[in-house]
Enzyme design. Structure first.
Site, PDB file in Angstrom:
ATOM      1  N   ASP A  11       0.959   3.089   4.725  1.00 20.12           N
ATOM      2  CA  ASP A  11       0.288   3.618   3.429  1.00 20.12           C
ATOM      3  C   ASP A  11      -1.228   3.305   3.333  1.00 20.12           C
ATOM      4  O   ASP A  11      -1.717   3.788   2.106  1.00 20.12           O
ATOM      5  CB  ASP A  11       1.204   3.368   2.290  1.00 20.12           C
TER       6      ASP A  11
ATOM      7  N   HIS B 173      -1.846   6.042   0.582  1.00 18.37           N
ATOM      8  CA  HIS B 173      -2.026   4.959  -0.305  1.00 18.37           C
ATOM      9  C   HIS B 173      -1.402   5.287  -1.527  1.00 18.37           C
ATOM     10  O   HIS B 173      -2.123   5.385  -2.545  1.00 18.37           O
ATOM     11  CB  HIS B 173      -3.454   4.503  -0.717  1.00 18.37           C
TER      12      HIS B 173
ATOM     13  N   ARG C 160      -2.885  -3.751   2.781  1.00 16.85           N
ATOM     14  CA  ARG C 160      -4.276  -3.397   2.733  1.00 16.85           C
ATOM     15  C   ARG C 160      -4.662  -3.091   4.531  1.00 16.85           C
ATOM     16  O   ARG C 160      -3.973  -3.859   5.098  1.00 16.85           O
ATOM     17  CB  ARG C 160      -4.866  -4.656   2.507  1.00 16.85           C
TER      18      ARG C 160
ATOM     19  N   ILE D 186       5.900  -8.898  -4.036  1.00 18.91           N
ATOM     20  CA  ILE D 186       6.092  -7.770  -3.242  1.00 18.91           C
ATOM     21  C   ILE D 186       7.025  -7.908  -1.869  1.00 18.91           C
ATOM     22  O   ILE D 186       7.910  -7.517  -1.754  1.00 18.91           O
ATOM     23  CB  ILE D 186       4.893  -7.138  -3.044  1.00 18.91           C
TER      24      ILE D 186
ATOM     25  N   CYS E  38       0.765  -9.395   2.945  1.00 16.52           N
ATOM     26  CA  CYS E  38      -0.164 -10.433   2.374  1.00 16.52           C
ATOM     27  C   CYS E  38      -1.575  -9.866   1.755  1.00 16.52           C
ATOM     28  O   CYS E  38      -1.812  -8.921   2.297  1.00 16.52           O
ATOM     29  CB  CYS E  38      -0.443 -11.589   3.524  1.00 16.52           C
ATOM     30  N   PRO E  39      -2.115 -10.664   1.132  1.00 18.71           N
ATOM     31  CA  PRO E  39      -3.521 -10.198   0.560  1.00 18.71           C
ATOM     32  C   PRO E  39      -4.418 -10.320   1.760  1.00 18.71           C
ATOM     33  O   PRO E  39      -4.098 -10.852   2.786  1.00 18.71           O
ATOM     34  CB  PRO E  39      -3.716 -11.362  -0.430  1.00 18.71           C
TER      35      PRO E  39
ATOM     36  N   GLU F 134     -10.627   4.363   3.298  1.00 19.00           N
ATOM     37  CA  GLU F 134      -9.847   5.266   2.462  1.00 19.00           C
ATOM     38  C   GLU F 134     -11.109   6.210   1.408  1.00 19.00           C
ATOM     39  O   GLU F 134     -11.738   5.671   0.880  1.00 19.00           O
ATOM     40  CB  GLU F 134      -8.732   4.441   1.732  1.00 19.00           C
TER      41      GLU F 134
END
Length: 322
Positions: free
Chosen positions: A263, A287, A239, A161, A210-211, A268
């Site tokens: 986003d 999101h 995230r 991504i 990044c994760p 959430e």
């Protein structure tokens, strides 16, 4: 073979088909499930062999109460809602959908950036409200407009991504810097790999891709923001917990960060006390980077393939080492 989908609505609000899963077993789809009521989750899984979840947690308690469960598939890439360790101990493979949203999430990151640069939504609303008709000049703009050509984009996390975002930015004339623990030739064709502090200091725009790991949680914090250029733009559609939200809100309100396009947030749906809701120049969307129909169809197709592979004895996209 009993298959249960715990929370299928966001994946398929009605524009896709569950037919692929229906062909593989007795399928029950719940549109939504409680994110906190484990008793409901246990009752809905019941004696199912296979369960799909998106955001409904499957905890150790749930796993121990559902002894017939043989396979778990997540309708997303992130799988932290599943106690993967407990599932492994019980011999239950957990699979995810690893690559469905690469194009859409990269596209959305640039969309957030372009909205910050041009305030297209605001100017459209102003025209429809009559401001252009009343204007004494032939055009107007209510915010400074930003040209990206020649500016520098820093991407934190340069996997699929991040590279997609970098490609689009490069096509717009931006220099691209990347910070990643695993540099690749594909990445080098798009960006220059640098240390994090260098990226923070040199970038006009920073995109976080990044994760979420313990070492990346809160990577956008007061100390790292202080290392950024004055007037930097921040984009995060990865995230929410990658950002210390109060620190970012403070930086937006002081002007250290000129604008943010987000986003994702830490909790959430967003809670009313989130400091970013009242921060200056902060765009927040619910999101939806992942949600184009094309991306969701890929989730559906991969999910069906995950079940087929499991039934054939060779599970794929397994994230818990089984």
């Amino acid at each position: 073979m009993k298959i249960v989908v715990l929370d299928g609505y966001t994946e398929n609000p009605g524009d896709l088909s569950w037919e692929g899963l229906e062909q593989l077993g007795e399928l029950t789809v719940y549109a939504r499930s409680s994110l906190t009521d484990e008793r409901e989750t246990i009752a809905r899984i019941g004696d199912a062999d296979i369960v799909f979840t998106n955001k409904t947690p499957i905890s150790k308690t749930v796993l121990e109460a559902c002894p017939k469960l043989k396979f778990i598939s997540v309708l997303a890439t992130g799988y932290n809602v599943v106690d993967c360790g407990c599932a492994k101990e019980r011999g239950i493979p957990v699979s995810n959908v690893p690559t469905y949203g690469t194009a859409s999430v990269g596209q959305f990151a640039i969309g957030l950036l372009l909205e910050i640069c041009h305030h297209i939504g605001h100017h459209d609303q102003s025209v429809h409200s009559g401001a252009w008709e009343r204007c004494q000049d032939w055009c107007y703009w209510d915010y400074p407009l930003i040209e990206l050509d020649g500016k520098t984009l820093g991407v934190i996390g340069f996997g699929r991504i991040g590279q997609t975002t970098g490609k689009i930015a490069k096509a717009m004339g931006m220099e691209v810097l990347a910070y990643d623990n695993f540099p690749s030739d594909a990445g080098r064709a798009i960006a220059s790999y640098v240390e994090l502090d260098t990226l923070l200091a040199r970038s006009d725009v920073i995109a976080v891709h990044c994760p979420l790991f313990p070492e990346t949680q809160g990577i956008i914090n007061r100390d790292n923001i202080a290392k950024m250029k004055d007037g930097v733009i921040l984009i995060n559609n990865s995230r929410g917990p990658l950002v210390v939200e109060q620190d970012l809100a403070d930086a937006l309100n002081s002007g250290k960060v000129a604008a943010a396009g987000l986003d994702v947030v830490s909790t959430e749906p967003i809670q009313g006390d989130n400091p970013l809701l009242k921060a200056k120049n902060c765009i927040i969307t619910p999101h939806i980077s992942w949600a184009p129909k094309e991306s969701r169809q890929r989730i559906m197709d991969c999910s069906v393939s995950n079940v087929k592979a499991f039934l054939e004895g060779s599970p794929v996209n397994v994230v818990n080492g089984l």
